[in-house]
Design a protein around this motif. Structure first.
Motif, PDB file in Angstrom:
ATOM      1  N   VAL A   1     -18.147  -7.187-103.164  1.00 12.25           N
ATOM      2  CA  VAL A   1     -18.308  -8.042-104.349  1.00 12.25           C
ATOM      3  C   VAL A   1     -16.945  -8.576-104.780  1.00 12.25           C
ATOM      4  O   VAL A   1     -16.771  -9.768-105.046  1.00 12.25           O
ATOM      5  CB  VAL A   1     -18.963  -7.248-105.511  1.00 12.25           C
ATOM      6  CG1 VAL A   1     -18.860  -8.008-106.820  1.00 12.25           C
ATOM      7  CG2 VAL A   1     -20.410  -6.943-105.186  1.00 12.25           C
ATOM      8  N   TYR A   2     -15.955  -7.688-104.790  1.00 10.36           N
ATOM      9  CA  TYR A   2     -14.616  -8.110-105.203  1.00 10.36           C
ATOM     10  C   TYR A   2     -14.091  -9.214-104.286  1.00 10.36           C
ATOM     11  O   TYR A   2     -13.597 -10.243-104.750  1.00 10.36           O
ATOM     12  CB  TYR A   2     -13.668  -6.896-105.211  1.00 10.36           C
ATOM     13  CG  TYR A   2     -12.216  -7.283-105.329  1.00 10.36           C
ATOM     14  CD1 TYR A   2     -11.747  -7.878-106.491  1.00 10.36           C
ATOM     15  CD2 TYR A   2     -11.327  -7.075-104.280  1.00 10.36           C
ATOM     16  CE1 TYR A   2     -10.414  -8.257-106.599  1.00 10.36           C
ATOM     17  CE2 TYR A   2      -9.995  -7.445-104.382  1.00 10.36           C
ATOM     18  CZ  TYR A   2      -9.550  -8.041-105.541  1.00 10.36           C
ATOM     19  OH  TYR A   2      -8.239  -8.421-105.642  1.00 10.36           O
TER      20      TYR A   2
ATOM     21  N   VAL B   1     -21.818  -7.724-112.162  1.00 11.95           N
ATOM     22  CA  VAL B   1     -22.385  -7.316-110.878  1.00 11.95           C
ATOM     23  C   VAL B   1     -21.924  -5.895-110.525  1.00 11.95           C
ATOM     24  O   VAL B   1     -22.748  -5.030-110.212  1.00 11.95           O
ATOM     25  CB  VAL B   1     -21.965  -8.303-109.758  1.00 11.95           C
ATOM     26  CG1 VAL B   1     -22.432  -7.804-108.401  1.00 11.95           C
ATOM     27  CG2 VAL B   1     -22.522  -9.691-110.036  1.00 11.95           C
ATOM     28  N   THR B   2     -20.610  -5.644-110.612  1.00  9.94           N
ATOM     29  CA  THR B   2     -20.091  -4.318-110.229  1.00  9.94           C
ATOM     30  C   THR B   2     -20.633  -3.234-111.161  1.00  9.94           C
ATOM     31  O   THR B   2     -21.112  -2.195-110.704  1.00  9.94           O
ATOM     32  CB  THR B   2     -18.541  -4.318-110.269  1.00  9.94           C
ATOM     33  OG1 THR B   2     -18.092  -5.465-109.556  1.00  9.94           O
ATOM     34  CG2 THR B   2     -17.970  -3.099-109.632  1.00  9.94           C
TER      35      THR B   2
ATOM     36  N   MET C   1     -18.157 -10.871-112.290  1.00 10.48           N
ATOM     37  CA  MET C   1     -17.803  -9.793-111.355  1.00 10.48           C
ATOM     38  C   MET C   1     -18.049  -8.422-111.982  1.00 10.48           C
ATOM     39  O   MET C   1     -18.579  -7.521-111.337  1.00 10.48           O
ATOM     40  CB  MET C   1     -16.336  -9.921-110.942  1.00 10.48           C
ATOM     41  CG  MET C   1     -15.965  -8.944-109.853  1.00 10.48           C
ATOM     42  SD  MET C   1     -14.261  -9.104-109.334  1.00 10.48           S
ATOM     43  CE  MET C   1     -13.449  -8.146-110.582  1.00 10.48           C
TER      44      MET C   1
ATOM     45  N   LEU D   1     -20.232  -2.021-100.805  1.00 11.75           N
ATOM     46  CA  LEU D   1     -20.806  -3.148-101.538  1.00 11.75           C
ATOM     47  C   LEU D   1     -19.891  -3.564-102.694  1.00 11.75           C
ATOM     48  O   LEU D   1     -19.649  -4.761-102.919  1.00 11.75           O
ATOM     49  CB  LEU D   1     -22.185  -2.729-102.070  1.00 11.75           C
ATOM     50  CG  LEU D   1     -23.124  -3.849-102.487  1.00 11.75           C
ATOM     51  CD1 LEU D   1     -23.419  -4.757-101.298  1.00 11.75           C
ATOM     52  CD2 LEU D   1     -24.437  -3.268-103.026  1.00 11.75           C
ATOM     53  N   ILE D   2     -19.346  -2.581-103.400  1.00 10.52           N
ATOM     54  CA  ILE D   2     -18.454  -2.882-104.530  1.00 10.52           C
ATOM     55  C   ILE D   2     -17.193  -3.598-104.036  1.00 10.52           C
ATOM     56  O   ILE D   2     -16.738  -4.579-104.625  1.00 10.52           O
ATOM     57  CB  ILE D   2     -18.124  -1.595-105.312  1.00 10.52           C
ATOM     58  CG1 ILE D   2     -19.375  -1.152-106.068  1.00 10.52           C
ATOM     59  CG2 ILE D   2     -16.966  -1.803-106.282  1.00 10.52           C
ATOM     60  CD1 ILE D   2     -19.277   0.184-106.737  1.00 10.52           C
TER      61      ILE D   2
ATOM     62  N   LEU E   1     -15.046   1.596-106.515  1.00 10.73           N
ATOM     63  CA  LEU E   1     -14.304   0.868-107.547  1.00 10.73           C
ATOM     64  C   LEU E   1     -12.826   1.265-107.535  1.00 10.73           C
ATOM     65  O   LEU E   1     -11.940   0.407-107.599  1.00 10.73           O
ATOM     66  CB  LEU E   1     -14.919   1.157-108.918  1.00 10.73           C
ATOM     67  CG  LEU E   1     -14.214   0.537-110.109  1.00 10.73           C
ATOM     68  CD1 LEU E   1     -14.434  -0.959-110.149  1.00 10.73           C
ATOM     69  CD2 LEU E   1     -14.672   1.169-111.417  1.00 10.73           C
TER      70      LEU E   1
ATOM     71  N   PHE F   1     -15.647 -12.577-104.882  1.00 13.11           N
ATOM     72  CA  PHE F   1     -15.137 -13.259-106.080  1.00 13.11           C
ATOM     73  C   PHE F   1     -13.739 -13.821-105.857  1.00 13.11           C
ATOM     74  O   PHE F   1     -13.430 -14.926-106.285  1.00 13.11           O
ATOM     75  CB  PHE F   1     -15.167 -12.319-107.284  1.00 13.11           C
ATOM     76  CG  PHE F   1     -16.484 -12.360-107.993  1.00 13.11           C
ATOM     77  CD1 PHE F   1     -16.734 -13.324-108.957  1.00 13.11           C
ATOM     78  CD2 PHE F   1     -17.501 -11.483-107.663  1.00 13.11           C
ATOM     79  CE1 PHE F   1     -17.962 -13.397-109.595  1.00 13.11           C
ATOM     80  CE2 PHE F   1     -18.732 -11.545-108.293  1.00 13.11           C
ATOM     81  CZ  PHE F   1     -18.969 -12.504-109.263  1.00 13.11           C
TER      82      PHE F   1
ATOM     83  N   LEU G   1     -24.297  -2.668-110.427  1.00 15.83           N
ATOM     84  CA  LEU G   1     -24.500  -1.899-109.196  1.00 15.83           C
ATOM     85  C   LEU G   1     -24.253  -0.408-109.438  1.00 15.83           C
ATOM     86  O   LEU G   1     -25.030   0.445-109.013  1.00 15.83           O
ATOM     87  CB  LEU G   1     -23.528  -2.380-108.106  1.00 15.83           C
ATOM     88  CG  LEU G   1     -23.888  -3.649-107.351  1.00 15.83           C
ATOM     89  CD1 LEU G   1     -22.717  -4.083-106.458  1.00 15.83           C
ATOM     90  CD2 LEU G   1     -25.134  -3.427-106.497  1.00 15.83           C
ATOM     91  N   MET G   2     -23.164  -0.127-110.157  1.00 20.92           N
ATOM     92  CA  MET G   2     -22.814   1.278-110.405  1.00 20.92           C
ATOM     93  C   MET G   2     -23.864   1.950-111.282  1.00 20.92           C
ATOM     94  O   MET G   2     -24.243   3.102-111.041  1.00 20.92           O
ATOM     95  CB  MET G   2     -21.441   1.369-111.086  1.00 20.92           C
ATOM     96  CG  MET G   2     -20.293   1.218-110.096  1.00 20.92           C
ATOM     97  SD  MET G   2     -18.705   0.926-110.898  1.00 20.92           S
ATOM     98  CE  MET G   2     -18.552   2.349-111.936  1.00 20.92           C
TER      99      MET G   2
END
Lengths: 82, 591
Positions: B13-14, A15-16, A12, B9-10, B372, B17, A19-20
């Motif tokens: 993703v979370y 990926v995060t 995770m 998108l972030i 985030l 998961f 992306l950032m």
């Protein structure tokens, strides 16, 4: 449990963070960073998160599935002499 | 507020998961033991992070940020006095009984140690409490999403609240239903790291902006930046409570009552893979807990230190005033009907401190990392909810259903009941969330009643574990009279400037406290003392259980944990000493 949490945790963050970082790369020099006092937080923090993710993923992958309780244990297998 | 695709998108993703973990774990859920106790197979560090994460719900993150903005660094007492010492105590002294007695829940320990009626009081009050807490968390989350305008422009404004409640309910339900406690614990670990990853850069940029801790000290009045300044008297510090009330009320009664007896957190330690691990869980948790004030309280202080001119009139928050004054970047509360800034009885502006952290996120974070930060916020809300739901399904299944409704079912049946209880718990939480929207006072009153039920609890456990003479009748009467004493104390006292009613003095005004915090702490002290005295008195008058029955349940009759095979640094006691030394240093630095 058969799943080592470091594996999905690492993935995770990979990926995060990834992306950032990519987003930060394409938006470098943009006016959006005035908010963060000129710091490209996406690249800077994205890389940190990516590296953390890589470390966790590596540690998790090394351990993962080693003790999988779903796979039959030796005495549960059909060929085991009864 | 406008989010770009990268922010969404972030967040996505979370959520992928979170649900992915639930689906992956589903196949390991073969017995009720797997579902409710994670098969007692989780390493200490994972349980430790889940231990603090389960407590790091909405009230914690938003509330501590708000409190930081309002009272300053003194809020850290809730961590340094009000959590860490109790975590050390539960790890070193109490965990051997919880884990070693093979009880599957805290109420079950009470049945093993005392009797059925003591368990029943604890199980029922705890089950109701968890459902309401989870509902309040859900309500707070939906309200915040609405205030931030997260779905603004995507779905009609009047549906945002409902969609938020439904979405959070479905996600939490899915991952607990599939993977039980393991899934909740694993997700709490993800949430822990996300909260750190989301808030650490916020604090970093914020500190850089206001000139570091030194800059905050120059901008804010002295008591806001010194946690022990003016503590000798209630009127000379921002909390409005003197050191004795703080240390005894918060640091001893309330904090030990929560961290040492609340099944929500203890359940995480009981999932550990050995007794040594279970003892290390709260100690491991205490280390990040000690530093959490820098992530959740410091943002509040930063938010009130930012020069107002820098925070241009542009305000992104729905329902926040731009016309009225503001304190740093904390917006003034506005009347939802007229849109006018709200003033208190004395004509002073009322600030919406709860928006301290969200406002700071919007102030400093560009898109990308904003996604985030918001994910971290949402994660904290969900971890708080999930913690309550997993504690609820266990107590319901083992302590209520198996004990009073269906005693002799198969394990598969109890596993199924756990899943049904998860659905039921979530549905009840939704009902509680909606109750909170229409009857705000009822929710406040309920939280008050829960605080009366919790206040005397620690005395029962303390005597039960460390005095073999304590009897079931003693414990039961102590609990009931302790709670009654809390109720009575509240009915006779009132904080300064409050009107009689929900705030107290609903019987007769006998004593006035300088603040509601002082009243709250003293209510706890009274409840604890009454419970202690009543339990001792009744125990001395009733027949104790034979000693052989209490082996493994009482300190003096239980063999001490064997630690010879551990190196000095692996021993729980060494870890505890290290934690306490760090704690003293932190208190001295910020004194």
């Amino acid at each position: 449990m058969g799943l080592d949490i470091r594996f999905p945790l690492g993935l995770m963050f990979l990926v995060t963070g990834g992306l950032m970082t990519v987003y930060g790369f394409f938006t470098r020099g943009s006016a959006i960073y005035q908010k963060s006092l000129g710091d490209n937080l996406n690249i800077e923090w994205g890389i940190v998160m990516f590296l953390f993710g890589a470390l966790m993923w590596y540690l998790g992958k090394r351990q993962s599935w080693k003790n999988d309780p779903v796979n039959p244990r030796p005495w549960e297998r059909p060929q085991y002499p009864h | 507020m406008t989010l770009t695709f990268i922010d969404w998108l972030i967040m996505l993703v979370y959520f992928v998961f979170v649900l992915g973990i639930g689906f992956t774990l589903k196949r390991y859920m073969r017995t009720s033991n797997d579902f409710f106790l994670a098969g007692r197979s989780i390493p200490a560090w994972i349980c430790g992070l889940a231990f603090i994460s389960a407590n790091l719900g909405a009230q914690e993150v938003i509330g501590m940020g708000a409190s930081g903005a309002k009272y300053g660094i003194a809020t850290s007492h809730f961590y340094w006095i009000g959590a860490v010492p109790a975590m050390v105590f539960v790890g070193i002294f109490m965990m051997p009984f919880y884990y070693g007695s093979k009880a599957r829940s805290v109420p079950e320990y009470l049945r093993l140690r005392f009797d059925e009626k003591t368990r029943a009081v604890n199980a029922f009050s705890f089950a109701i409490m968890t459902v309401f807490s989870s509902g309040i968390s859900m309500y707070a989350m939906a309200l915040l999403i609405q205030t931030l305008g997260l779905f603004h422009g995507i779905i009609p404004d009047q549906y945002i609240f409902h969609v938020s409640v439904l979405l959070s309910a479905v996600i939490v339900l899915a991952y607990i239903f599939l993977g039980g406690l393991t899934s909740a614990i694993y997700n709490e670990v993800l949430q822990f790291f996300l909260i750190v990853a989301g808030f650490a850069p916020l604090v970093w940029v914020g500190l850089k902006n206001v000139g570091g801790w030194h800059g905050i000290q120059q901008r804010l009045p002295g008591p806001m930046t010194h946690s022990w300044q003016g503590m000798t008297h209630a009127n000379t510090n921002p909390l409005g409570v003197e050191w004795f009330g703080l240390v005894m009320g918060l640091g001893f009664v309330l904090s030990f009552g929560y961290w040492c007896t609340d099944f929500l957190v203890v359940q995480r330690a009981m999932a550990a893979n050995s007794e040594e691990s279970a003892r290390r869980v709260p100690l491991i948790a205490a280390i990040p807990k000690m530093f959490f004030p820098f992530l959740v309280i410091l943002p509040g202080l930063i938010a009130v230190s930012i020069p107002v001119a820098q925070h241009a009139a542009q305000n992104h928050l729905v329902g926040a005033s731009t016309a009225g004054t503001s304190l740093g970047i904390i917006p003034q509360k506005v009347n939802p009907v007229s849109g006018a800034p709200m003033l208190d009885d004395k004509g002073q502006p009322v600030y919406n401190y709860d928006l301290a952290i969200p406002a700071l996120l919007l102030h400093y974070f560009p898109s990308g990392i904003l996604g985030l930060g918001l994910t971290a916020l949402l994660a904290s809300f969900m971890s708080g909810m999930a913690g309550n739901v997993t504690a609820f399904n266990t107590v319901w299944t083992y302590d209520i259903y198996q004990s009073y409704i269906n005693k002799r079912a198969t394990d598969a049946h109890y596993l199924m009941m756990g899943r049904i209880a998860t659905v039921g718990g979530i549905l009840l939480s939704i009902a509680a969330a909606y109750a909170a929207t229409s009857f705000n006072n009822i929710m406040d009153a309920l939280q008050l009643v829960f605080s009366f039920v919790n206040a005397p609890l620690f005395a029962t456990f303390l005597l039960g574990m460390f005095w073999k003479r304590t009897t079931g009748h003693g414990a039961f009467s102590g609990l009931i009279l302790g709670t009654s004493a809390a109720l009575l104390h509240h009915g006779l006292t009132l904080p300064q400037d409050a009107a009689p009613g929900l705030h107290g003095a609903w019987i007769k005004l006998v004593h006035t406290y300088p603040s509601d915090m002082a009243q709250n702490f003293w209510t706890a002290i009274v409840a604890f003392s009454v419970n202690l005295l009543v339990t001792v008195a009744i125990s001395l008058m009733t027949k104790p259980r034979p000693e052989p029955e209490l082996v493994g349940l009482v300190y003096s009759l239980t063999p001490k944990p064997v630690e010879e095979h551990l190196a000095w640094w692996q021993k729980p006691a060494s870890l505890a000493i290290a934690v306490l030394v760090l704690l003293v240093i932190l208190n001295l630095v910020f004194a």
